[in-house]
Scaffold this active site. Sequence first.
Site, short mmCIF file in Angstrom:
data_model
loop_
_atom_site.label_atom_id
_atom_site.label_comp_id
_atom_site.label_asym_id
_atom_site.label_seq_id
_atom_site.Cartn_x
_atom_site.Cartn_y
_atom_site.Cartn_z
N LEU A 15 59.84 -42.88 123.76
CA LEU A 15 59.87 -44.15 123.04
C LEU A 15 58.90 -45.14 123.70
CD1 LEU A 15 61.36 -45.35 120.59
CD2 LEU A 15 62.99 -46.39 122.18
N VAL A 134 44.34 -34.68 119.95
CA VAL A 134 42.91 -34.88 120.13
C VAL A 134 42.44 -36.06 119.28
CG1 VAL A 134 40.60 -33.88 119.88
CG2 VAL A 134 42.51 -32.43 120.57
N LYS A 207 41.20 -31.86 125.83
CA LYS A 207 40.89 -31.93 124.40
C LYS A 207 39.82 -30.91 124.02
CE LYS A 207 42.18 -36.79 124.40
NZ LYS A 207 41.71 -38.20 124.46
#
Length: 441
Positions: A15, A134, A207
């Site tokens: 959260l 990504v 990534k």
Amino acid sequence: MSDAKNEIGVAVLGLGNVGSQVVRIIEESASDLAARIGAPLKVRGIGVRRVDTDRGVPADLLTDNIEELVSRDDVDIVVEVMGPVEPARKAILAALEQGKSVVTANKALMAVSAGELAAAAESAHVDLYFEAAVAGAIPVIRPLTQSLAGDTVVRVAGIVNGTTNYILSEMDSTGADYASALADAGALGYAEADPTADVEGFDAAAKAAILASIAFHTRVTSDDVYREGMTKVSAADFASARALGCTIKLLAICERITDNEGQERVSARVYPALVPLEHPLASVNGAFNAVVVEAEAAGRLMFYGQGAGGAPTASAVLGDLVMAARNRVQGGRGPRESKYAKLPIAPIGLIPTRYYVNMNVADRPGVLSAVAAEFSKREVSIAEVRQEGMVDEGGQRCGARIVVVTHQATDAALSETVAALADLDVVQDINSVLRLEGTTE
């Protein structure tokens, strides 16, 4: 599927900036999302590390018992936006093994455990989506897995880290040094208190591993990605880059290469590089991201936008959540892992690239020919040389600076050349060695 009024039960793990935005959008766009999916989404619970009633959500949704939350019978889809690799990996595996589809934004996890998680999803016949892992809001994963599924992708290159792009953009536009630009990035909230993951290229490497795996149908992990950070890039490098009609960007590059024996390999690498001003990535500034995909039939495609932040990343998460929920309603499944190619990883030494070498040398006759000879010995062709005198604080000449730009050469040949240059008595310092991307001359 949970059977409370045919609702799609969702558990959100985390959260923070992204998780709070995901929950907000689910609540505020409930009717639209239900119309798009064919059934309403219902947040069953929110997993947090520490239950604190002042979190802006109903207290009865919060729990620190992640294992129990993902095991609930009324949860159909688990959204993981908590990071880091653990305990996220354990929670996602548990969810998949119990037949829950999973949406994750966890780039570090997907860069090291994508194969394991994909196998678990396949075994349970559920979905695993990770568009948000990504480039934030920028849709890159789905075009690679779906839109270009019938094409052959040959190269994916981009700016995939907003922090480093902001720093380098500031250095370019203001003439600031690295330390000053980093301090500005921190003051604006773009850089973490410990920016190592960004500035040393670890974030971009994770990534790159994900992009290479998808683009080339081969499992690539972050350990397979060659990585260099951008902390040594200087204001002088930017001045030289401008003189060459370039700027400097931290790039993630994934490509399919063929060696002299016809063997196809995958290269995935991250490093700062000179980029010609006419290249589309050169104009991507600030904290923005962009990814350029090159495919045999489609040609060059560019995806540009906000690569981080709570709301932009939540947008990508919600896109995946809608897809997973639709599949639950309609009985379908999303794309599965494609690893059939199983291409070997190319070592960085084999990769051909152009180079920029900046060095301080003695100011006397024969220096330039001695420097050029070291390049020639290793068959590294020189495209351009710039030389300028240097003066000390008293205005006296104290040497010269030579900038060499090469034609394409392998990394191994260039590394040998730089090592040899450092041993020359006429070379005082090798200030920087950068690659030049976006041109094949």
